[in-house]
Design an enzyme around this catalytic site. Sequence first.
Site, PDB file in Angstrom:
ATOM      1  N   GLU A 107       0.313  -6.501   3.203  1.00 19.05           N
ATOM      2  CA  GLU A 107       0.078  -5.606   4.346  1.00 19.05           C
ATOM      3  C   GLU A 107       0.566  -6.259   5.628  1.00 19.05           C
ATOM      4  O   GLU A 107       0.217  -7.415   5.925  1.00 19.05           O
ATOM      5  CB  GLU A 107      -1.407  -5.257   4.464  1.00 19.05           C
ATOM      6  CG  GLU A 107      -1.912  -4.391   3.313  1.00 19.05           C
ATOM      7  CD  GLU A 107      -3.325  -3.885   3.522  1.00 19.05           C
ATOM      8  OE1 GLU A 107      -3.996  -4.403   4.437  1.00 19.05           O
ATOM      9  OE2 GLU A 107      -3.738  -2.977   2.781  1.00 19.05           O
TER      10      GLU A 107
ATOM     11  N   SER B 119      -5.555   5.044  -0.870  1.00 23.28           N
ATOM     12  CA  SER B 119      -5.312   3.602  -0.875  1.00 23.28           C
ATOM     13  C   SER B 119      -6.537   2.860  -1.397  1.00 23.28           C
ATOM     14  O   SER B 119      -7.665   3.111  -0.966  1.00 23.28           O
ATOM     15  CB  SER B 119      -4.980   3.127   0.541  1.00 23.28           C
ATOM     16  OG  SER B 119      -4.821   1.727   0.567  1.00 23.28           O
ATOM     17  N   SER B 120      -6.304   1.918  -2.327  1.00 26.35           N
ATOM     18  CA  SER B 120      -7.403   1.085  -2.830  1.00 26.35           C
ATOM     19  C   SER B 120      -7.741   0.042  -1.772  1.00 26.35           C
ATOM     20  O   SER B 120      -6.911  -0.783  -1.414  1.00 26.35           O
ATOM     21  CB  SER B 120      -6.988   0.383  -4.134  1.00 26.35           C
ATOM     22  OG  SER B 120      -6.710   1.316  -5.137  1.00 26.35           O
TER      23      SER B 120
ATOM     24  N   THR C 132      -2.191   2.224  -8.039  1.00 23.97           N
ATOM     25  CA  THR C 132      -3.354   2.840  -8.698  1.00 23.97           C
ATOM     26  C   THR C 132      -2.914   3.835  -9.768  1.00 23.97           C
ATOM     27  O   THR C 132      -3.466   3.859 -10.876  1.00 23.97           O
ATOM     28  CB  THR C 132      -4.241   3.528  -7.652  1.00 23.97           C
ATOM     29  OG1 THR C 132      -4.664   2.560  -6.679  1.00 23.97           O
ATOM     30  CG2 THR C 132      -5.460   4.138  -8.311  1.00 23.97           C
TER      31      THR C 132
ATOM     32  N   ASN D  78      -1.007   5.629   2.806  1.00 22.80           N
ATOM     33  CA  ASN D  78      -1.380   6.111   1.476  1.00 22.80           C
ATOM     34  C   ASN D  78      -2.630   6.967   1.601  1.00 22.80           C
ATOM     35  O   ASN D  78      -3.597   6.559   2.242  1.00 22.80           O
ATOM     36  CB  ASN D  78      -1.640   4.917   0.537  1.00 22.80           C
ATOM     37  CG  ASN D  78      -1.840   5.347  -0.906  1.00 22.80           C
ATOM     38  OD1 ASN D  78      -1.783   6.529  -1.222  1.00 22.80           O
ATOM     39  ND2 ASN D  78      -2.089   4.388  -1.760  1.00 22.80           N
TER      40      ASN D  78
ATOM     41  N   GLY E 181      -1.691  -4.435  -2.055  1.00 26.28           N
ATOM     42  CA  GLY E 181      -0.380  -5.030  -1.843  1.00 26.28           C
ATOM     43  C   GLY E 181      -0.300  -5.756  -0.515  1.00 26.28           C
ATOM     44  O   GLY E 181      -1.247  -5.787   0.283  1.00 26.28           O
TER      45      GLY E 181
ATOM     46  N   SER F  56       0.831  -1.205   0.000  1.00 21.40           N
ATOM     47  CA  SER F  56       0.000   0.000   0.000  1.00 21.40           C
ATOM     48  C   SER F  56       0.861   1.250   0.000  1.00 21.40           C
ATOM     49  O   SER F  56       1.782   1.389   0.817  1.00 21.40           O
ATOM     50  CB  SER F  56      -0.915  -0.017   1.234  1.00 21.40           C
ATOM     51  OG  SER F  56      -1.714   1.129   1.260  1.00 21.40           O
ATOM     52  N   GLY F  57       0.559   2.175  -0.905  1.00 15.33           N
ATOM     53  CA  GLY F  57       1.302   3.424  -0.999  1.00 15.33           C
ATOM     54  C   GLY F  57       2.434   3.383  -1.995  1.00 15.33           C
ATOM     55  O   GLY F  57       3.169   4.371  -2.142  1.00 15.33           O
TER      56      GLY F  57
END
Length: 1137
Positions: free
Chosen positions: A389, A160-161, A112, A157, A387, A107-108
């Site tokens: 985590e 973040s998705s 995306t 992020n 991603g 994440s981050g």
Amino acid sequence: MEVKTSLLDNMIGVGDMVLLEPLSEDSFIENLRNRFDHNEIYTYIGSVVISMNPYRSLPIFNPDKVEEYRNRNFYELSPHIYALADEAYRSLRDQDKDQCILITGESGAGKTEASKLVMSYVAAVCGKGQEVNKVKEQLLQSNPVLEAFGNAKTVRNDNSSRFGKYMDIEFDFKGDPLGGVISNYLLEKSRVVKQPRGERNFHVFYQLLSGASDDTLKKLKLDRDFSKYNYLSLDSAAVNGLDDAANFRTVKNAMQIVGFMEDEVQSVLELVAAVLKLGNIEFKPESRCNGTDESRIKDKNDLKEMCELLGIEQSVLERAFSYRTVEAKLEKVSTTLNVAQAYYARDALAKNLYSRLFSWLVTRINESIKAQTKARHKVMGVLDIYGFEIFEENSFEQFIINYCNEKLQQIFIELTLREEQEEYIREGIEWTNIEYFNNAIICDLIENHQSGILAMLDEECLRPGTVTDETFLDKLNTICAEHQHFESRLSKNSKYITDHSLPHTCFRIQHYAGKVLYRAEGFVDKNNDLLYRDLSQAMYKANHSLIKQLFPEGNPAKVNLKRPPTAGFQFKASVGTLMRNLQTKNPNYIRCIKPNDKKASHIFTDSLVCHQVRYLGLMENVRVRRAGYAFRQAYEPCLERYKMLCKRTWPHWSGPAREGVEVLMADLKVPAEEFSYGRSKIFIRNPRSLFFLEERRRQCLQNLATLIQKIYRGWKCRTHFLLLKKSQIVVSAWYRRYAQQKKYKKIKSATTVVQSYTRGWQARKLLRELKYQKRCKEAVTTIAAFWHGTQARMELRRLKQEARNKHAVTVIWAYWQGTKARRELKRLKEEARRKHAVAVIWAYWQGLKVRREYRKFFRANAGKKIYDFTIQRIMQKYFLGLKSTLPSMSPIDKSWPARPYLFLDGVHTELRTVFHHWRCKKYRSQFTEEKKAVYEEKLEASEIFKDKKALYPSSVSQPFRGDYLEISKNPKYQKLNSAMEEKVLLADVVNKINRANGKGTARIFLLTKNSVVLADQKTGQVKASVPLPDLTSVSVSTQSDGFFALKLKEGSASAIKGDFLLSSEHLIEIITKLHRTGATAADSEQLNIDISDEFLVQFKHDKVCVKFIQGAPKNGNSVSCKRKNNRLLEVSVPTTA
């Protein structure tokens, strides 16, 4: 600007990690740092792209960059995400290979943004055209909608998705996009009810409260203050760099472009508002007389507003929050809910409501962007999924996410090895087996059907009896204790190992990315994902159309006692489907890395990057690429790049490229074990050999540059000398020419002067002779003129004297006659005066006698007679004047003469009324029965359309003809006329609008007393016959178009194919005759006329909205109809001045 012609030119660090020498983890990290410090955020590992998140905007994503990488070889330019996107697109377009682009990272890391860059590049390089641009715009605009509802701010992020997204973009044989299909995986719906510290709920909640207008918020019963909603965290409500108000407008515009209707957008916002209201519902405990605890709602205002938004009865939802009904086969048991259970039910409803709304949004977007044609499509898949985590507290969501990343890592290693092996086999190179860590053992630990963690979790959720997170952990300790990648406090203790960092309620899994500690608390509840049936049934009873679609299991007629599948089972099946889909496509990889945890630019944290490099398996990927040969290149570009190193291949090689490369390598004396020849490529084993070739090429290029400079300078000097020589010759020639021209002009000038003097003397001599002759002729003429003048003047004096004598005689005679006439006139006037005096005296005398005789009667009757006489004269004068000033006989002429006297006011008004009635009667007496019927239709048309439709004023002056085709006389329609059993009241040609493309097809429209018939214009064959009782209403717009919709009664035989959308130039006449005919029919109801700029038309099983808008005149000021999406036809009506 310096142009790079190869990956190897002007490199900062090493552009392809396969060429890194020496290869170690430290050199790998140092190379990434070196390139990151110089704004080179992309690096290759063969065909894999490593992307570093710069946390700032860089000037490498502009249209110029797109054109630079378009149709270029993958290794031709410096590493870039555009190179991978171009390679995938060209392989799909030219080689007919389905592609997939796998974007992974934690994440981050910028996954995306990477997916957006890939989609924008493909949209920029594919074809152009109105339909293609529309599809591209819809595909790109689906991102803002999904980001608003599926992304949130986390500690790592800001965007973040919180869901996984896989989009299949479908292309035709030319490479133009046709549409797409989106699949979503595991929305983190627990975020709706609770967010960790420093994080936010989903973006859409904040965008709605910040960007919606005051009227919209009032309709949704919301307030802008975030603190009034329990589901919204306040410590991170505002995020730097995020403008929620502007993003809300962007999302609404994107929804409109994708194809959402206005009522659908409003329904979505109402559900979002309902989730916020749901979080404000609080409960209080109450004790019943039997000793059991139950819950009651504290403040029912939020519940009331939520029920008003969703159209639910407040009592129904209130009971669903207080009681739970359990159904067995033959009985129902209702139990009360305590406060904790009520809060659980509330949060479960909020999570299910939001997650189902998100799934509906994805389905609705797919309906709009799906390909319309059924031909075979080429497909490019783009996977943007969460991603790996590792948080301080990891729960069921992190477990599922990390399981998905394990599967992606597995397929990455397998496909990379397979691709490498296939290339060696294809090129005829001997393959060496490579050892690497295979994470299949970890995937088996999680997904094994008997002993996997997910299987045990499902088994624990489904078994009867008391089920808790502790019993689930005990089962894990029993079955997985001996697994080398599983750790728990119990399994550690059994091996006599004490680990105080491992709590009793947790277990640890050794993932490929590292060890992750999972807290077992909540695993069972989140896997069950249980929503009480009472709440589902309450939602289904709502009057809100969208709610019924989201909760189909609440339908009492379709009660299913079977337990729904668990969340883990559903996700496992989805991941399996995704893996099978990816294995059928050619993979392309983008590995995203974030350089620091501070989300700041220019900061590179070695330890964090090293951790990501390890768990992404990038070192293993490099070793796989280097296990056989570190570098490979086709013979043609290899020979073109290094041919200057050998005299036999420079400057041109006439033979095959492979033979040229063999000659080149033999001449350079490169050891034979350092390279191998494939069928189409040369393979170089060690990067040192490649760098040796590059160094020799660099030295050779310097020598060639010196030689080129020498030859150029010599050519320049020779050219300058030849130019000077040529210039000297030209100057000499011009000077000699100038001298001769000057001498010639001097001689010519002297000759001209001599000739001019001679000619002047001759001319002057001739002039003197001519002047003398002229003076002689003028002297003779002057003497003759003087003589003739003297004779004329003498004759004139004589004639004047005679005239004066005659005039004097005439004047004297006139005076004498005048004197005689005046004397006679004076005598006659005197005589007349005497006669008049006698007459006056006689008249006075007679009057005096009459007055003396009638004096006694005059005083009594003179006043009345004078009054009557005066009135009679006034009336006579009034009627005579009125006769001459009467207005015209037209009934619409409103003029009338002015009233001459005040006392005639009533008579004047009455006469005006009588006259108007009389001339109206005279006008009506001229009408025939047909003309009378036409005027009655005109009157009815006025009642229906006046001041309601802009087309009506232009139809007033047009007579209603009815039979425009002369169907009874025209031999072309003889067959159609014979088929009609009744008299045809109206026959005209109309256009039947096609729903698929908005284009019209000519049809003959016939109206009889009992039915409406549509027939083919060319053949006269009857296409449809609709009885008037089956016609319920007619819909038209308020504008100046000719479109109208015939709406049929549901369930009737005529309504099988749906309603009719037609267009006619005689719309006013058609609707009026339909209305009159329907009103006079004995067995039909009054026909409704609906006048609106937006109405629905039923086409078979779908309802399509027809929307009328005003636009600039196009195509000769004609009305145009276009299909915007599957549920919208837009009619553009030119604006009238």
